[in-house]
Design a protein around this motif. Structure first.
Motif, short mmCIF file in Angstrom:
data_model
loop_
_atom_site.label_atom_id
_atom_site.label_comp_id
_atom_site.label_asym_id
_atom_site.label_seq_id
_atom_site.Cartn_x
_atom_site.Cartn_y
_atom_site.Cartn_z
N LYS A 12 0.81 -1.23 0.00
CA LYS A 12 0.00 0.00 0.00
C LYS A 12 0.84 1.27 0.00
CE LYS A 12 -3.97 0.42 2.08
NZ LYS A 12 -5.10 0.40 3.04
N TRP B 132 -10.98 -0.86 -4.48
CA TRP B 132 -9.75 -0.05 -4.44
C TRP B 132 -9.98 1.38 -3.89
CZ3 TRP B 132 -4.91 0.28 -7.89
CH2 TRP B 132 -4.17 -0.90 -7.79
N HIS C 87 -7.37 2.14 -1.11
CA HIS C 87 -6.20 2.97 -1.43
C HIS C 87 -6.47 4.48 -1.44
CE1 HIS C 87 -3.41 -0.21 -2.36
NE2 HIS C 87 -4.11 -0.68 -3.38
N LYS D 267 0.35 8.26 -5.97
CA LYS D 267 -1.00 7.74 -5.80
C LYS D 267 -2.04 8.69 -6.36
CE LYS D 267 -2.44 5.55 -2.17
NZ LYS D 267 -2.77 5.18 -0.78
#
Length: 412
Positions: free
Chosen positions: A302, A339, A343, A363
């Motif tokens: 992650k 997701w 995330h 990200k």
């Protein structure tokens, strides 16, 4: 009556054994030792003709107690183990092996080697053949200790060796250890099983003496022989060997492809993705995207900046070229339900920004492309980046705004 006496005796032994187990679970080693003494004494008074076979139980329990008891000494442990060796012929080699492990854990390498050598010379009629596998393990671990001695001599030779007779004597001793280690290590890795440490040591010996073909053959056999259990490390060792010897990218990719199939979250997936992205073949670049998406499915990845950077770079290339958007769509379809929370939550955006600006940037690139300009993660990070007057975040915001129609196509 005699029958009632036997029943009571059996029950009392079972109760005593349960007390021992309870004491061990509570780490009350002194109490456990006292109950074990009562238990063994009761066995000596057992005049029943029924065979109870308690020797293995006493060996296992006694070993555990002696390993943890505050007043236990190596002398007592050795004495106890020697007694256990005489209690059961069928377990003789197992007890010897465990004894050697205990000596090694206490830094008594020479004593462990001597113990294994004595065990190797043990013979007892048909039991010798029946315990063939245990004997091979005894020989293999002795081979490991020979490898250890070889490694020590090698260090002396390479780092502290002097010219003349001293150098020659060290080299002779080193080669003697090599021969003994190689014979035993080679034998154990022929048997189907997981022999990681033995394989690594044997390959190290072969490589040092320049026998690269034999080393390659050993690693190929270990990785691809269907009789051996599936083992990720076998493919890791093969890949590392191929990389050390400058093998072709095709060979490296082949080794990592199988590793990916077995363990998609392995740390070498970064290397795999990088090689695939650089390929001119569309099929391999497509696989590269699949590999990095799959790795990021796991919690351990992650906060891996390299992984997010790999994914961000590849999705940006696809978006700019507007080719192969279907690749992204295919990967995203199976992840779009989980997701975002996994995330790209606002909580993670805040934490990532505070802890690692580079991670939050990579990200945010992915979040903006996959979830659009209204994504919570992208909005928070891009706002903080622009507020901090970091140029790349302003560029990122413009990029995502410009390519927002791509998000609509990906989301279907």
């Amino acid at each position: 009556s005699s029958h009632e006496h036997k029943l009571n005796f059996k029950k009392s032994k079972e109760v005593c054994l349960s007390y021992i187990q309870d004491a061990m679970l509570q780490k009350q080693w002194k109490r456990a030792a006292e109950f074990l003494t009562f238990y063994t004494e009761s066995l000596e008074k057992d005049f029943s003709t029924q065979y109870m076979g308690p020797s293995e139980m006493i060996w296992r329990i006694g070993t555990e107690i002696l390993c943890h008891h505050s007043h236990s000494s190596m002398k007592e442990f050795n004495s106890f183990t020697e007694q256990m060796k005489t209690l059961g012929v069928k377990r003789y080699l197992k007890v010897c092996l465990e004894h050697a492990f205990h000596l090694l854990c206490n830094g008594l390498i020479d004593e462990a080697y001597q113990n294994l050598s004595l065990a190797e010379s043990w013979r007892f009629g048909e039991q010798t053949a029946i315990q063939d596998k245990e004997m091979k393990l005894i020989q293999a671990y002795r081979g490991l200790l020979d490898y250890y001695s070889w490694s020590k001599q090698k260090t002396i030779l390479l780092e502290h060796g002097q010219d003349g007779f001293e150098d020659l004597s060290v080299e002779r001793e080193m080669h003697s250890c090599f021969r003994k280690a190689a014979v035993n290590l080679k034998e154990i890795i022929k048997i189907p099983g997981v022999w990681d440490l033995f394989v690594k040591c044997y390959v190290d010996l072969l490589e040092f003496y320049g026998d690269h073909n034999e080393a390659r053959q050993v690693l190929n056999e270990y990785a691809y022989n269907s009789k051996f259990p599936a083992n990720p490390n076998a493919h890791v060792y093969l890949y590392q060997f191929l990389k050390r010897h400058g093998e072709s990218k095709k060979s490296l990719i082949s080794a990592l492809k199988i590793l990916h199939d077995i363990v998609p979250s392995h740390e070498l997936m970064i290397d795999f993705n990088t090689m695939l992205q650089k390929s001119k073949k569309r099929k391999k670049r497509r696989l590269g995207l699949e590999v990095i998406f799959a790795a990021l499915d796991y919690a351990g990845w992650k906060e891996n900046v390299k992984a997010w950077s790999c994914l961000a770079r590849q999705v940006k290339q696809i978006v700019i070229s507007e080719k192969h958007l279907d690749w992204i769509k295919q990967e995203w379809n199976s992840r779009k339900d989980w997701w975002p929370a996994f995330h790209f939550s606002r909580y993670l955006a805040k934490r990532n920004w505070q802890e690692n600006e580079s991670l939050s940037y990579e990200k945010a690139v992915v979040a903006g492309i996959l979830l659009g300009k209204d994504c919570k993660y992208f909005k928070y990070v891009s706002h903080q980046g622009c507020k901090a007057q970091v140029k790349r975040f302003r560029t990122l915001k413009k990029f995502v705004n410009k390519h927002n129609p791509v998000y609509l196509r990906i989301s279907g």
